[in-house]
Design a protein around this motif. Structure first.
Motif, PDB file in Angstrom:
ATOM      1  N   ARG A  60       0.208   2.734  80.250  1.00  0.00           N
ATOM      2  CA  ARG A  60       0.587   4.140  80.383  1.00  0.00           C
ATOM      3  C   ARG A  60       0.609   4.849  79.038  1.00  0.00           C
ATOM      4  NH1 ARG A  60       0.125   6.889  84.842  1.00  0.00           N
ATOM      5  NH2 ARG A  60       1.935   8.175  84.329  1.00  0.00           N
ATOM      6  N   LEU A  61       0.976   4.128  77.980  1.00  0.00           N
ATOM      7  CA  LEU A  61       0.936   4.726  76.638  1.00  0.00           C
ATOM      8  C   LEU A  61      -0.466   5.219  76.314  1.00  0.00           C
ATOM      9  CD1 LEU A  61       3.087   2.316  74.421  1.00  0.00           C
ATOM     10  CD2 LEU A  61       3.652   4.662  75.079  1.00  0.00           C
ATOM     11  N   ASP A  62      -1.462   4.397  76.616  1.00  0.00           N
ATOM     12  CA  ASP A  62      -2.839   4.781  76.328  1.00  0.00           C
ATOM     13  C   ASP A  62      -3.288   5.916  77.243  1.00  0.00           C
ATOM     14  OD1 ASP A  62      -5.301   4.690  75.055  1.00  0.00           O
ATOM     15  OD2 ASP A  62      -6.077   3.071  76.292  1.00  0.00           O
ATOM     16  N   ASP A  63      -2.932   5.853  78.522  1.00  0.00           N
ATOM     17  CA  ASP A  63      -3.305   6.922  79.454  1.00  0.00           C
ATOM     18  C   ASP A  63      -2.704   8.261  79.023  1.00  0.00           C
ATOM     19  OD1 ASP A  63      -4.690   5.114  80.972  1.00  0.00           O
ATOM     20  OD2 ASP A  63      -3.141   4.894  82.508  1.00  0.00           O
ATOM     21  N   ASN A  64      -1.427   8.241  78.640  1.00  0.00           N
ATOM     22  CA  ASN A  64      -0.769   9.478  78.206  1.00  0.00           C
ATOM     23  C   ASN A  64      -1.383  10.006  76.914  1.00  0.00           C
ATOM     24  OD1 ASN A  64       0.955   9.368  80.384  1.00  0.00           O
ATOM     25  ND2 ASN A  64       2.625   8.399  79.260  1.00  0.00           N
ATOM     26  N   GLU A  65      -1.768   9.089  76.019  1.00  0.00           N
ATOM     27  CA  GLU A  65      -2.391   9.498  74.763  1.00  0.00           C
ATOM     28  C   GLU A  65      -3.734  10.178  75.030  1.00  0.00           C
ATOM     29  OE1 GLU A  65      -2.046   8.720  70.315  1.00  0.00           O
ATOM     30  OE2 GLU A  65      -0.784   9.227  72.009  1.00  0.00           O
TER      31      GLU A  65
END
Length: 305
Positions: free
Chosen positions: A40-45
């Motif tokens: 999710r960190l990567d998706d949000n980024e």
């Protein structure tokens, strides 16, 4: 609750953990949560990068520019051995200190341990989670990720030794709707477990007070001051805090505390209490607050419910 293909994908990843030697349900959920959070960190980024590009704004992301391998979209395409090395030696230490070593997040992550033992198991789990979240993104429902997490927690079929873990979702939702939290509330769950009540309160506010996200002071209040949860189980602290962050609360105040003890000095600090206190287990009678012992003298937690 999730059903059909998505549920089958979650069950398949669960079975992958099980056949890979990780059979404790709480451990599975904890490791599953770490990887969900990393994804999710990567998706949000990516979303923030796209928004900044569309608006012509500069963007300073959370991932160092010289370490693209920290991102799920990069390491998930590596071979098992290289992926395992990157995740264990770089990605996991990175998320443990996210926000700085003194951040609330870093404090509850300091004892976290990544226990997936082999490259092949990690590769299979990463591939499974990628498939799960792809289904979440195309599902169309507003809170599929929340439903997914609730389904994971439902696998904790029995309470822990102190009665913690989970309250059924429909009971949580009913209580939150009855209490009607507002955008000015300061909310506490003194026996937070997996933070189900706090998550539900946040979702209620998104649905009924969505304007708070367009008012800077209220948005900051939502992300930093509104939600407080206390728990005595270190694993549940991490699961509860990541549950909050997976539901869009940037810096929840989740902390280790025995809410019944004399060390708890909070008075008149919260405007709303949402809780389903433990109904199992004993407590340290000698440490219980004198104010509570004036009500009843017992070693059973449920007597203070």
């Amino acid at each position: 609750m999730i059903t059909g293909e998505l549920r089958n994908k979650v069950d398949k990843v669960w079975e992958t953990f099980w056949t890979g030697g990780i059979t404790n349900p709480l451990t599975v959920i904890e490791q599953f949560t770490y990887l969900l959070y990393i994804k999710r960190l990567d998706d949000n980024e990516k979303k923030k990068e796209a928004d900044a590009e569309l608006l012509g704004l500069d963007f300073q992301g959370i991932f160092p520019e010289d370490k693209p391998q920290l991102r799920w979209s990069i390491f998930s395409n590596m071979g098992p051995d290289e992926m395992f090395k990157v995740v264990t030696e770089e990605v996991f230490p990175f998320i443990k200190e996210l926000g700085g070593k003194q951040s609330t997040y870093a404090k509850f992550m300091k004892d976290a341990i990544f226990v997936i033992p082999t490259p092949s198991l990690l590769a299979r789990v990463v591939a499974g989670i990628s498939g799960i979240l792809q289904s979440v993104q195309t599902d169309g429902k507003k809170d599929t990720l929340g439903d997914l997490y609730e389904y994971l927690l439902s696998k904790l079929s029995t309470a822990g030794t102190n009665g913690q873990f989970r309250t059924p979702r429909h009971i949580i939702d009913m209580i939150v709707r009855l209490m009607k939290p507002t955008s000015q509330d300061i909310i506490v769950d003194p026996s937070a477990g997996s933070a189900g009540f706090l998550v539900a309160a946040g979702e209620y506010l998104r649905e009924n007070h969505g304007d708070l996200f367009y008012i800077e002071g209220l948005k900051k209040h939502f992300n930093e001051k509104m939600f407080h949860g206390f728990e005595m189980d270190g694993t549940m602290l991490r699961i509860g805090a990541m549950n909050m962050m997976l539901h869009g609360v940037d810096n929840p105040n989740i902390a280790y505390r025995d809410s019944l003890s004399e060390q708890n000095k909070d008075t008149e600090q919260y405007t709303l209490v949402l809780a389903n206190p433990p109904f199992k287990g004993s407590l340290d009678y000698d440490s219980v607050s004198d104010d509570l012992l004036k009500i009843t003298k017992t070693k059973k937690q449920n007597c203070f419910s």
